[in-house]
Write an enzyme that holds these catalytic residues in place. Structure first.
Site, PDB file in Angstrom:
ATOM      1  N   ASP A   1       2.142 -11.474   0.676  1.00  0.00           N
ATOM      2  CA  ASP A   1       1.653 -10.185   1.141  1.00  0.00           C
ATOM      3  C   ASP A   1       2.856  -9.272   1.325  1.00  0.00           C
ATOM      4  O   ASP A   1       3.848  -9.662   1.946  1.00  0.00           O
ATOM      5  CB  ASP A   1       0.916 -10.374   2.478  1.00  0.00           C
TER       6      ASP A   1
ATOM      7  N   ASP B   1      -0.153  -4.434   0.734  1.00  0.00           N
ATOM      8  CA  ASP B   1      -0.915  -3.892   1.853  1.00  0.00           C
ATOM      9  C   ASP B   1      -0.910  -2.364   1.843  1.00  0.00           C
ATOM     10  O   ASP B   1       0.156  -1.742   1.720  1.00  0.00           O
ATOM     11  CB  ASP B   1      -0.257  -4.389   3.144  1.00  0.00           C
TER      12      ASP B   1
ATOM     13  N   GLU C   1      -3.821  -3.027  -2.337  1.00  0.00           N
ATOM     14  CA  GLU C   1      -4.950  -2.772  -1.438  1.00  0.00           C
ATOM     15  C   GLU C   1      -5.054  -1.256  -1.280  1.00  0.00           C
ATOM     16  O   GLU C   1      -4.151  -0.636  -0.724  1.00  0.00           O
ATOM     17  CB  GLU C   1      -4.728  -3.446  -0.085  1.00  0.00           C
TER      18      GLU C   1
ATOM     19  N   HIS D   1      -9.791 -11.124   5.199  1.00  0.00           N
ATOM     20  CA  HIS D   1      -9.513 -11.247   6.636  1.00  0.00           C
ATOM     21  C   HIS D   1      -9.876  -9.986   7.426  1.00  0.00           C
ATOM     22  O   HIS D   1      -9.769  -9.986   8.650  1.00  0.00           O
ATOM     23  CB  HIS D   1      -8.036 -11.581   6.832  1.00  0.00           C
ATOM     24  N   ASP D   2     -10.236  -8.907   6.726  1.00  0.00           N
ATOM     25  CA  ASP D   2     -10.602  -7.658   7.409  1.00  0.00           C
ATOM     26  C   ASP D   2     -12.105  -7.403   7.413  1.00  0.00           C
ATOM     27  O   ASP D   2     -12.551  -6.395   7.967  1.00  0.00           O
ATOM     28  CB  ASP D   2      -9.958  -6.459   6.694  1.00  0.00           C
TER      29      ASP D   2
END
Ligand code: ISL
Ligand code: CA
Length: 564
Positions: A98, A200, A258, A334-335
């Site tokens: 990430d 990210d 993302e 995870h969000d």
């Protein structure tokens, strides 16, 4: 379309804090992942995307990084990380890290320097502004995690910008040294052997010069969602081009950006195979089918979703990328809430609907991303009180909604149960022993009480389990080129229950028929398709051999046929 290994791959996301705790401190860690690499190999995935494992004070579970080239103490050491990389590579699995470079932690040495004085050489590594004439914030931007996106700093008498928590100050990408530091850091990890990056909020790195006020979307609030000033900024492509030329083009990588709120046309430019910068992006439009449109806060305002709208979004993204770029495929991470609770039925049709959703993600055109526990059909959780929750977004939102927006405790709990990120962050359910076999100690967040029935051990040797079905899906995609490279065509866009599409590659054709709800609609073979040579590749029911045309579909039934 060029053949590329990352188009043929299935990616598995690990959120390390919740994956597996090896030493009983209640926190998942790298040695815990190493214990499970054989599980991953048996599942058949090709790439692991590891959520952040860097040094971090954990205000946002590792998305607030205080050192990019060190490993978080709770997770282990750099030696552990090397061991993990080898263990994955030994099994033919690649590792994607990430990359969180829109912001750092406020405990990063750069920020500590930056905030120490106005003339510190690191001052403009971050975004500092004088107060408005009345002393208030420099503009009206809201933080993703409630309240103003600006924090007052007493020492130097200025505000700094943070799109996320106040412990996540935004880096100033306009400063050349910031960019160079990021590229050097990426190169350092690539030279250590990583195979790519999930980037990210990468589309937020360029902001509108002058940082003007955002338009009013929420008249009840002082602070406004400002995506128009940071989701598709003027220098975004310049920065990504530089990153590509200085770093990425020297390596064979998988990259995914993302990119919430990035317009489709920019996304297509970003992933264009000839002129773009990244392999694919995570688009967010389909994540809003059950949310009030327009603002980020809309995620707490859900509405029933409609299948034709989902089809329209997925098809639009497919068409735009056609012949140019590549899509990613996901329903959770995870969000996001757990997909079987959100888009399936986590009660009566738990198994069947979890398999249906998996079928969709692995037969559409794009690279599928599995989020840990999805392959077990893990569900949302309803913790009885706010004290069980850990996510900074949830805790801030609870405060804002109860204290400033006048919602009742019950109302807010309901919203958290539906949409909160901790739905995805309860520990992976490995077996039916205490704490689901996640830890021998006390887990940092409670396990979902349904672990006694939903867990990996129970599904491992059960051919009818969700886990076994995911293994079949992954193998099928590897076996059938047409599922990777075949063109996608949608049929009957307005049907409210059935999602029907074909994938076609040369003479090969696959037909996918998905009944997304618990009803029993009748399926009619679309004109031009021929079932004469049809044979079933996969289904989530035991088949009875009924013909395809005119067939009454069973609840959440998924059928994958090879037509030719
Ligand atoms: O889930 C969301 C919050 O409601 C998203 O809007 C999320 O904040 C957004 O997609 C950015 O997510 C990424 O960056 C955040 C981090 O908290 C998320 O976990 C991460 O995936 C800040 O680094
Ligand atoms: Ca641990």
């Amino acid at each position: 379309m060029k053949r590329q290994w990352w188009k043929e791959a299935v990616v598995y996301q690990i959120y390390p804090r919740s994956f597996r705790d090896s030493n009983g401190d209640g926190i998942g860690d790298i040695q815990g992942i190493i214990e499970k690499v054989d599980y991953l190999a048996e599942l058949g995935i090709d790439v692991v995307w590891l959520s952040p494992v860097y040094e971090s004070p954990n205000d946002d579970n590792g998305y607030d990084i205080s050192h990019y080239q060190r490993i978080m103490k709770e997770f282990g050491t750099m030696e552990d990380w090397d061991e993990l990389l080898d263990a994955l590579h030994d099994r033919g699995i690649r590792l994607m890290m990430d990359l969180v470079v829109n912001h750092t932690s406020d405990e990063h040495p750069w920020f500590i320097e930056s905030r120490s004085s106005r003339d510190n050489p690191y001052r403009d590594y971050y975004i500092w502004r004088d107060p408005a004439p009345d002393g208030s914030e420099p503009n009206n931007w809201v933080s993703f995690f409630s309240g103003s996106a600006w924090e007052w700093d007493e020492t130097t008498g200025q505000y700094y910008l943070h799109l996320f928590t106040k412990k996540q100050p935004d880096l100033n990408w306009e400063r050349e040294e910031v960019r160079q530091q990021v590229y050097d850091m990426m190169t350092w990890w690539l030279d250590r052997g990583v195979d790519g990056f999930r980037m990210d909020v990468i589309n937020n790195i360029s902001k509108t010069p002058g940082l003007p006020d955002a338009s009013i979307k929420d008249p009840a609030s002082r602070y406004q969602f400002a995506a128009e000033h940071f989701a598709d900024g003027p220098r975004l492509f310049e920065y990504l081009e530089e990153m590509r030329d200085k770093v990425l083009r020297h390596y064979d990588t998988i990259t995914v950006g993302e990119t919430a709120f990035l317009p489709l046309s920019s996304a297509a430019d970003m992933v264009d195979e000839e002129s773009g910068y990244l392999n694919m992006v995570f688009q967010f439009e389909h994540m809003a089918v059950d949310a009030e449109p327009g603002t980020h806060a809309g995620k707490w305002e859900t509405r029933p979703w409609k299948l034709p709208e989902l089809k329209q979004i997925m098809t639009k993204w497919d068409k735009e990328m056609q012949g140019r770029g590549w899509n990613s495929l996901y329903f959770n991470n995870h969000d996001q809430p757990r997909q079987v609770s959100r888009f399936g039925d986590d009660q009566q049709y738990h198994q069947t609907s979890a398999k249906l959703l998996g079928t969709f993600l692995h037969t559409m055109k794009g690279t599928p991303y599995i989020y840990q526990g999805e392959e077990l059909g893990m569900t949302n959780v309803e913790f009885p009180d706010i004290s069980y929750y850990r996510d900074v977004e949830i805790l801030n939102m609870y405060k804002e909604f109860t204290q400033e927006r006048g919602h009742s405790h019950e109302d807010v709990m309901q919203r958290i149960w539906t949409t909160g990120r901790d739905n995805a962050r309860t520990p992976v359910q490995w077996d039916a022993s205490a704490h689901a076999g996640f830890t021998a100690g006390t887990p940092w967040i409670e396990v979902n009480p349904n672990y006694t029935s939903i867990n990996a051990a129970a599904q491992m040797n059960d051919p009818a389990s969700i886990l076994s079905y995911y293994k079949k899906l992954i193998r099928l995609r590897r076996q059938e080129d047409v599922l990777v490279y075949g063109d996608y065509e949608l049929y009957d866009p307005d049907h409210e229950e059935l999602y029907v599409f074909t994938r076609t590659l040369g003479k090969e054709q696959v037909l996918v028929v998905l009944n997304f709800f618990a009803g029993t609609p009748v399926f009619h073979l679309p004109d031009g398709l021929n079932e004469a040579a049809a044979h079933l590749l996969l289904s989530n029911y035991d088949q009875t051999g009924a013909s395809l045309h005119g067939r009454t579909m069973r609840p959440y039934e998924a059928l994958v046929y090879k037509l030719a």
